[in-house]
Design a protein around this motif. Structure first.
Motif, PDB file in Angstrom:
ATOM      1  N   LEU A 176     -30.114 120.427  16.905  1.00 37.27           N
ATOM      2  CA  LEU A 176     -31.209 119.510  16.617  1.00 37.27           C
ATOM      3  C   LEU A 176     -31.305 119.109  15.157  1.00 37.27           C
ATOM      4  O   LEU A 176     -31.438 117.932  14.831  1.00 37.27           O
ATOM      5  N   LEU A 177     -31.193 120.099  14.255  1.00 38.79           N
ATOM      6  CA  LEU A 177     -31.589 119.831  12.877  1.00 38.79           C
ATOM      7  C   LEU A 177     -30.999 120.885  11.949  1.00 38.79           C
ATOM      8  O   LEU A 177     -31.080 122.081  12.230  1.00 38.79           O
ATOM      9  N   SER A 178     -30.390 120.459  10.854  1.00 37.66           N
ATOM     10  CA  SER A 178     -29.847 121.399   9.876  1.00 37.66           C
ATOM     11  C   SER A 178     -30.867 121.647   8.767  1.00 37.66           C
ATOM     12  O   SER A 178     -31.842 120.895   8.610  1.00 37.66           O
ATOM     13  N   GLU A 179     -30.609 122.708   7.993  1.00 37.20           N
ATOM     14  CA  GLU A 179     -31.594 123.089   6.991  1.00 37.20           C
ATOM     15  C   GLU A 179     -30.931 123.829   5.828  1.00 37.20           C
ATOM     16  O   GLU A 179     -29.915 124.512   5.991  1.00 37.20           O
ATOM     17  N   GLN A 180     -31.527 123.701   4.641  1.00 40.12           N
ATOM     18  CA  GLN A 180     -31.193 124.492   3.465  1.00 40.12           C
ATOM     19  C   GLN A 180     -32.498 124.939   2.823  1.00 40.12           C
ATOM     20  O   GLN A 180     -33.576 124.459   3.196  1.00 40.12           O
ATOM     21  N   ARG A 181     -32.411 125.857   1.853  1.00 40.90           N
ATOM     22  CA  ARG A 181     -33.624 126.338   1.187  1.00 40.90           C
ATOM     23  C   ARG A 181     -33.455 126.243  -0.324  1.00 40.90           C
ATOM     24  O   ARG A 181     -32.410 126.587  -0.868  1.00 40.90           O
ATOM     25  N   PRO A 240     -37.861 125.439   3.063  1.00 42.54           N
ATOM     26  CA  PRO A 240     -36.836 124.986   4.009  1.00 42.54           C
ATOM     27  C   PRO A 240     -36.835 123.465   4.071  1.00 42.54           C
ATOM     28  O   PRO A 240     -37.840 122.843   4.382  1.00 42.54           O
ATOM     29  N   THR A 241     -35.693 122.852   3.750  1.00 37.92           N
ATOM     30  CA  THR A 241     -35.649 121.402   3.557  1.00 37.92           C
ATOM     31  C   THR A 241     -36.103 120.617   4.783  1.00 37.92           C
ATOM     32  O   THR A 241     -36.752 119.582   4.647  1.00 37.92           O
ATOM     33  N   ALA A 242     -35.754 121.084   5.979  1.00 34.34           N
ATOM     34  CA  ALA A 242     -36.145 120.340   7.183  1.00 34.34           C
ATOM     35  C   ALA A 242     -37.657 120.307   7.344  1.00 34.34           C
ATOM     36  O   ALA A 242     -38.231 119.286   7.746  1.00 34.34           O
ATOM     37  N   LEU A 243     -38.312 121.414   7.010  1.00 34.24           N
ATOM     38  CA  LEU A 243     -39.743 121.528   7.278  1.00 34.24           C
ATOM     39  C   LEU A 243     -40.615 120.972   6.165  1.00 34.24           C
ATOM     40  O   LEU A 243     -41.825 120.887   6.320  1.00 34.24           O
ATOM     41  N   ILE A 244     -40.002 120.595   5.041  1.00 32.42           N
ATOM     42  CA  ILE A 244     -40.775 119.993   3.950  1.00 32.42           C
ATOM     43  C   ILE A 244     -40.373 118.547   3.713  1.00 32.42           C
ATOM     44  O   ILE A 244     -40.820 117.926   2.756  1.00 32.42           O
ATOM     45  N   ALA A 245     -39.537 117.998   4.602  1.00 35.53           N
ATOM     46  CA  ALA A 245     -39.040 116.628   4.399  1.00 35.53           C
ATOM     47  C   ALA A 245     -40.187 115.628   4.288  1.00 35.53           C
ATOM     48  O   ALA A 245     -40.161 114.730   3.428  1.00 35.53           O
ATOM     49  N   ASP A 246     -41.200 115.762   5.129  1.00 36.21           N
ATOM     50  CA  ASP A 246     -42.325 114.822   5.079  1.00 36.21           C
ATOM     51  C   ASP A 246     -43.097 114.968   3.771  1.00 36.21           C
ATOM     52  O   ASP A 246     -43.546 113.977   3.187  1.00 36.21           O
ATOM     53  N   ASP A 247     -43.268 116.221   3.296  1.00 39.69           N
ATOM     54  CA  ASP A 247     -43.998 116.451   2.052  1.00 39.69           C
ATOM     55  C   ASP A 247     -43.221 115.923   0.848  1.00 39.69           C
ATOM     56  O   ASP A 247     -43.811 115.402  -0.096  1.00 39.69           O
ATOM     57  N   LEU A 248     -41.903 116.055   0.888  1.00 42.76           N
ATOM     58  CA  LEU A 248     -41.084 115.517  -0.197  1.00 42.76           C
ATOM     59  C   LEU A 248     -41.153 113.994  -0.217  1.00 42.76           C
ATOM     60  O   LEU A 248     -41.291 113.377  -1.276  1.00 42.76           O
ATOM     61  N   ALA A 249     -41.060 113.391   0.962  1.00 48.56           N
ATOM     62  CA  ALA A 249     -41.106 111.923   1.044  1.00 48.56           C
ATOM     63  C   ALA A 249     -42.450 111.371   0.570  1.00 48.56           C
ATOM     64  O   ALA A 249     -42.519 110.306  -0.041  1.00 48.56           O
ATOM     65  N   ALA A 250     -43.530 112.126   0.852  1.00 48.54           N
ATOM     66  CA  ALA A 250     -44.865 111.675   0.465  1.00 48.54           C
ATOM     67  C   ALA A 250     -45.225 112.066  -0.966  1.00 48.54           C
ATOM     68  O   ALA A 250     -46.284 111.673  -1.463  1.00 48.54           O
TER      69      ALA A 250
END
Length: 306
Positions: free
Chosen positions: A167-172, A247-257
């Motif tokens: 589904l989705l890859s991730e890094q930290r 975790p990059t996948a789970l903060i993607a929305d916060d980074l974009a905003a």
């Protein structure tokens, strides 16, 4: 003849109360209803304000307990909601509509709160004929006490009797709020010694491993805060309490905003990807396929934004 108007509380607040009371948890109620933990808390406060004293819940560290007033209210509300649900089903039958297909999904709590729930409104709008019943757990796929249509966990792993789908890859990597960075700039890794480092109990070596890769294995933060769930660590970072390993996948929305910033975007730790696991023999379930297709599409969009 004048008929007095019914005195009804806000119905969304009633739904939030019934779910939280039945499950004993605002967090689990939020997952079931497809909203945030804060939204459930707000609805409960609204209902308590509308009703007036006494309070409906006693809050503890991990659970919420009904007060006598709350228990009495649940005894009335739960059957009433059941009757409303039954009436809707009967209405659909009379119109010849097929009931919504139920898809039972189990996912990691932080993944659910930080990534899946914010997207569920979109899925419900696109697929109103599929009802996703979401629960959370950290148990291994083959150790769950019941069988789910879809289980979302890290991977890739192999479980007997289950197929898997990426589904989705991730890094930290380190993340913090813009306000914190404005007060205490981070121009080089050594500057982290002036900051509070945010930890999660399930991954005690996360910061140490990253600092080793960054060439500062002996560095200590000015202070440390440790939380028992990753989503609490991320919330602390959003609130400006310190720097977290995000975790990059789970903060993607916060980074974009712009709610979070990555001061060292070029130094990251590898992490396990997210996979959907489902029982072998259900490959032809069209509703499961629709949901997994949608998850994969959302995962690609997250990766493109990262």
């Amino acid at each position: 003849m004048f008929v007095p108007r019914r005195s009804l509380p806000p119905l969304n607040a009633v739904r939030a109360f019934e779910a939280a009371a039945r499950l004993g948890s605002f967090k689990e109620a939020a997952v079931e209803l497809g909203v945030t933990h804060g939204a459930v808390s707000q609805q409960i406060r609204l209902l308590e304000s509308w009703l007036g004293p006494p309070a409906l819940f006693r809050r503890s560290v991990r659970r919420v307990l009904l007060t006598p007033a709350g228990a009495a209210l649940l005894a009335e509300f739960a059957p009433a909601l059941d009757r409303v649900s039954a009436a809707v089903q009967q209405h659909r039958k009379r119109r010849g509509e097929a009931p919504a297909a139920v898809l039972r999904v189990n996912a990691l709590a932080t993944f659910s709160l930080r990534w899946l729930l914010p997207r569920m409104t979109r899925f419900r709008a696109e697929h109103p004929d599929i009802e996703v019943r979401l629960s959370t757990s950290n148990d291994p796929v083959d150790a769950l006490p019941e069988l789910f249509d879809v289980v979302i966990r890290g991977g890739p792993d192999t479980f007997h009797g289950f197929a898997a789908r990426f589904l989705l890859s991730e890094q930290r990597l380190p993340v913090c709020s813009p306000a914190l960075l404005a007060k205490l700039p981070l121009t080089e890794v050594a500057d982290l010694s002036r900051h509070t480092l945010l930890h999660v109990t399930s991954m005690p070596r996360l910061w140490r491993d990253w600092l080793t890769d960054a060439g500062e294995p002996a560095l200590e933060g000015a202070a440390s805060l440790t939380f028992d769930h990753f989503y609490l660590t991320l919330q602390a970072a959003l609130d400006g309490l310190g720097v977290a390993m995000g975790p990059t996948a789970l903060i993607a929305d916060d980074l974009a905003a712009g709610r979070l910033i990555t001061p060292f975007p070029d130094i990251s730790l590898p992490a396990r990807s997210y996979f959907a696991y489902f029982p072998v023999g259900r490959d032809d379930d069209p509703h499961r396929a629709v949901f997994c297709d949608w998850l994969e599409q959302q995962g690609r969009q997250t990766g493109e934004r990262g």
